[in-house]
Scaffold this motif. Sequence first.
Motif, PDB file in Angstrom:
ATOM      1  N   LYS A 123       0.808  -1.222   0.000  1.00 37.01           N
ATOM      2  CA  LYS A 123       0.000   0.000   0.000  1.00 37.01           C
ATOM      3  C   LYS A 123       0.840   1.270   0.000  1.00 37.01           C
ATOM      4  O   LYS A 123       0.355   2.343   0.381  1.00 37.01           O
ATOM      5  N   VAL A 124       2.101   1.196  -0.397  1.00 39.11           N
ATOM      6  CA  VAL A 124       2.939   2.396  -0.458  1.00 39.11           C
ATOM      7  C   VAL A 124       2.316   3.394  -1.442  1.00 39.11           C
ATOM      8  O   VAL A 124       1.880   3.025  -2.534  1.00 39.11           O
ATOM      9  N   GLY A 125       2.249   4.657  -1.037  1.00 34.95           N
ATOM     10  CA  GLY A 125       1.678   5.684  -1.900  1.00 34.95           C
ATOM     11  C   GLY A 125       0.864   6.664  -1.098  1.00 34.95           C
ATOM     12  O   GLY A 125       0.710   6.540   0.128  1.00 34.95           O
ATOM     13  N   ASP A 126       0.324   7.678  -1.769  1.00 32.49           N
ATOM     14  CA  ASP A 126      -0.478   8.717  -1.103  1.00 32.49           C
ATOM     15  C   ASP A 126       0.281   9.359   0.054  1.00 32.49           C
ATOM     16  O   ASP A 126      -0.305   9.707   1.083  1.00 32.49           O
ATOM     17  N   GLY A 127       1.609   9.501  -0.123  1.00 32.27           N
ATOM     18  CA  GLY A 127       2.411  10.137   0.915  1.00 32.27           C
ATOM     19  C   GLY A 127       2.934   9.185   1.970  1.00 32.27           C
ATOM     20  O   GLY A 127       3.643   9.612   2.891  1.00 32.27           O
ATOM     21  N   TYR A 128       2.619   7.893   1.892  1.00 28.87           N
ATOM     22  CA  TYR A 128       3.071   6.900   2.865  1.00 28.87           C
ATOM     23  C   TYR A 128       4.226   6.100   2.275  1.00 28.87           C
ATOM     24  O   TYR A 128       4.089   5.488   1.210  1.00 28.87           O
ATOM     25  N   THR A 129       5.358   6.089   2.962  1.00 27.99           N
ATOM     26  CA  THR A 129       6.517   5.318   2.540  1.00 27.99           C
ATOM     27  C   THR A 129       6.433   3.904   3.116  1.00 27.99           C
ATOM     28  O   THR A 129       5.579   3.602   3.958  1.00 27.99           O
ATOM     29  N   GLN A 130       7.356   3.031   2.698  1.00 23.01           N
ATOM     30  CA  GLN A 130       7.401   1.691   3.263  1.00 23.01           C
ATOM     31  C   GLN A 130       7.688   1.744   4.759  1.00 23.01           C
ATOM     32  O   GLN A 130       7.147   0.959   5.539  1.00 23.01           O
ATOM     33  N   ALA A 131       8.555   2.681   5.183  1.00 22.36           N
ATOM     34  CA  ALA A 131       8.843   2.828   6.617  1.00 22.36           C
ATOM     35  C   ALA A 131       7.588   3.211   7.389  1.00 22.36           C
ATOM     36  O   ALA A 131       7.350   2.723   8.504  1.00 22.36           O
ATOM     37  N   ASP A 132       6.748   4.075   6.812  1.00 20.61           N
ATOM     38  CA  ASP A 132       5.489   4.448   7.465  1.00 20.61           C
ATOM     39  C   ASP A 132       4.597   3.227   7.649  1.00 20.61           C
ATOM     40  O   ASP A 132       4.015   3.023   8.726  1.00 20.61           O
ATOM     41  N   LEU A 133       4.485   2.425   6.606  1.00 20.33           N
ATOM     42  CA  LEU A 133       3.636   1.233   6.684  1.00 20.33           C
ATOM     43  C   LEU A 133       4.200   0.216   7.664  1.00 20.33           C
ATOM     44  O   LEU A 133       3.439  -0.452   8.376  1.00 20.33           O
ATOM     45  N   ASP A 134       5.520   0.100   7.715  1.00 23.04           N
ATOM     46  CA  ASP A 134       6.136  -0.823   8.676  1.00 23.04           C
ATOM     47  C   ASP A 134       5.817  -0.412  10.112  1.00 23.04           C
ATOM     48  O   ASP A 134       5.547  -1.263  10.966  1.00 23.04           O
ATOM     49  N   ASN A 135       5.853   0.892  10.377  1.00 25.30           N
ATOM     50  CA  ASN A 135       5.520   1.371  11.717  1.00 25.30           C
ATOM     51  C   ASN A 135       4.075   1.062  12.073  1.00 25.30           C
ATOM     52  O   ASN A 135       3.771   0.643  13.196  1.00 25.30           O
ATOM     53  N   LYS A 202      11.448  -5.391  14.948  1.00 28.98           N
ATOM     54  CA  LYS A 202      12.262  -5.250  13.747  1.00 28.98           C
ATOM     55  C   LYS A 202      11.681  -4.218  12.781  1.00 28.98           C
ATOM     56  O   LYS A 202      12.410  -3.482  12.126  1.00 28.98           O
ATOM     57  N   LEU A 203      10.347  -4.183  12.690  1.00 29.30           N
ATOM     58  CA  LEU A 203       9.703  -3.300  11.724  1.00 29.30           C
ATOM     59  C   LEU A 203       9.703  -1.840  12.153  1.00 29.30           C
ATOM     60  O   LEU A 203       9.821  -0.943  11.311  1.00 29.30           O
ATOM     61  N   MET A 204       9.565  -1.588  13.449  1.00 27.25           N
ATOM     62  CA  MET A 204       9.352  -0.208  13.896  1.00 27.25           C
ATOM     63  C   MET A 204      10.660   0.564  13.966  1.00 27.25           C
ATOM     64  O   MET A 204      11.674   0.081  14.480  1.00 27.25           O
ATOM     65  N   GLN A 205      10.630   1.806  13.497  1.00 29.20           N
ATOM     66  CA  GLN A 205      11.788   2.687  13.578  1.00 29.20           C
ATOM     67  C   GLN A 205      12.045   3.089  15.026  1.00 29.20           C
ATOM     68  O   GLN A 205      11.122   3.222  15.832  1.00 29.20           O
ATOM     69  N   ASP A 206      13.318   3.314  15.352  1.00 33.70           N
ATOM     70  CA  ASP A 206      13.694   3.621  16.731  1.00 33.70           C
ATOM     71  C   ASP A 206      13.001   4.860  17.268  1.00 33.70           C
ATOM     72  O   ASP A 206      12.658   4.937  18.451  1.00 33.70           O
ATOM     73  N   ASP A 207      12.815   5.858  16.423  1.00 31.36           N
ATOM     74  CA  ASP A 207      12.282   7.136  16.885  1.00 31.36           C
ATOM     75  C   ASP A 207      10.801   7.318  16.558  1.00 31.36           C
ATOM     76  O   ASP A 207      10.273   8.432  16.666  1.00 31.36           O
ATOM     77  N   TYR A 208      10.121   6.249  16.193  1.00 30.67           N
ATOM     78  CA  TYR A 208       8.718   6.401  15.779  1.00 30.67           C
ATOM     79  C   TYR A 208       7.823   6.744  16.956  1.00 30.67           C
ATOM     80  O   TYR A 208       7.877   6.119  18.014  1.00 30.67           O
ATOM     81  N   GLN A 209       6.992   7.755  16.756  1.00 33.44           N
ATOM     82  CA  GLN A 209       5.862   8.047  17.636  1.00 33.44           C
ATOM     83  C   GLN A 209       4.697   8.447  16.751  1.00 33.44           C
ATOM     84  O   GLN A 209       4.859   9.229  15.811  1.00 33.44           O
ATOM     85  N   ARG A 210       3.551   7.921  17.055  1.00 32.86           N
ATOM     86  CA  ARG A 210       2.369   8.243  16.242  1.00 32.86           C
ATOM     87  C   ARG A 210       2.103   9.743  16.271  1.00 32.86           C
ATOM     88  O   ARG A 210       2.106  10.363  17.334  1.00 32.86           O
ATOM     89  N   ALA A 211       1.853  10.306  15.099  1.00 34.07           N
ATOM     90  CA  ALA A 211       1.583  11.738  14.978  1.00 34.07           C
ATOM     91  C   ALA A 211       0.101  12.022  15.182  1.00 34.07           C
ATOM     92  O   ALA A 211      -0.741  11.129  15.135  1.00 34.07           O
TER      93      ALA A 211
END
Length: 481
Positions: A123-135, A202-211
């Motif tokens: 579902k990558v697209g509409d401003g969402y990167t693969q990293a966003d989807l992984d989070n 493994k999927l989540m980025q170290d600095d991820y916090q939901r916006a």
Amino acid sequence: MKKIVICLSILVLAMTACSDFLTEEPKLSQTKELTLAKPSGLDDSAAGLYLYLQSNAWYGCQYVLNNELMAGNATNPVSKPGSGRYRTEEPWSFTESSTWSTWSMGYITIAAANNVINNIDGKVGDGYTQADLDNIKAEALFMRAFVHFQLVTIYALPYLNGTNANELGVPYMKEAVIGSPARDSIGYCYNNIVADLVEAEKLMQDDYQRASISDPLASVTKPAIQALLSRVYLYMGRWQDAADAATKVIKNNKFKLYSPADYLAMWSQNVASQGGEIIFEMYSSKKNDSWDDSGWTMLPYITYVDGSADVCATEDLFNMYEAGDVRSQLFVANENDHFITKYLGKAASVDPKENNVPILRLAEMYLNRAEAILNGARVEGTTAEKDLNTVAEARGASHVSPSATTIFDERRKELAFEGHIWFDYKRLGKSIKREDYRAQQTQYQNVQYSGNEGQWAMPIPLSEINANPNMVQNPYYDTKK
């Protein structure tokens, strides 16, 4: 499990009720299919998962208070009549039709998490990167693991270092489908819980916090995943893994134990302070209005003398605290009763009955690691004694020598009224002897329950037994026998 699937129809509607948790509401006009087809809809669906934690069946009150009443931290007061609620929990008067109500709410949440997990790939697209989807996927994996963990600890026997691995657990659901699943084994449940959490880490980025949410620590972050892994490993007796996961959180400079003044203030924060003890919490607000006024107010309303005053602390719990221990200030006396003041309402709230509830805290990580080290884990630069007293000294308590008893007692004092104590007895196969017991069924005074007896697995709700021909009741509560 037809009841669970029927309840899934509320999912899209429920997401619109997060009006104080989310600062930007999802659209009500979307169908479930359209919502799950777009990355923005999947993002909103993941945010909607947290709403369920506030329900009356969960951190709204029951999950926490059942723990405390059953294990001897709480009792019914004598100085106040209360409302008559919470009179069957203390004597363990549970039946198929009178059991913990976490089952249905848990599987609704799991189904919602599965809708995200199973629809997010590609579902990558509409401003969402693969990293966003992984989070986003990592959040849903955490919630699926977290809820299954709570269900298996409630409705099954304890893991007991694998002794009960082949006994009946709960259905571990990986798809939101109509069906009548049988119960998986306890070992299968725990293995899948760990697998989901390891994948999430493994999927989540170290600095991820939901916006775009009011309380960033009321959503999943990588330290929350690591903290939950520490707890799960502890329950399994995987001591080195429990210590290693706790160490990741302890070494994270985003968290620190509070000073006594900040510790007392922690319980009435409108949102969790960054850089403090809270790793993950349930965010409570009346604006999350899928629960009516009888649900979202429960913990503050039930546990304080100026509320309904249904539940107070036992004398033996209160007497564990020294005079200089800041935790002793979380109780208020009313005649001979001591009411807990952890949940008095948010200081910044227009309604004093709103209260967040901590789910994962830094203090637990120190106590997890102390117990793990005592049982053979090795962590460079620390000892069980050092970790145990890091918590005790932060609260103004005396130095403690580490042992199975002192670590258990420190957990009891530190985590009281947060929904841990019954599970600590259960996971350790430790008998309960309740010293301050006031329930009407006086024959249960000071009764001791051993850790592997059948009543430790709560009865499956009768509605599930009737709807699912493959569901097997826990033998102790099986009315057909």
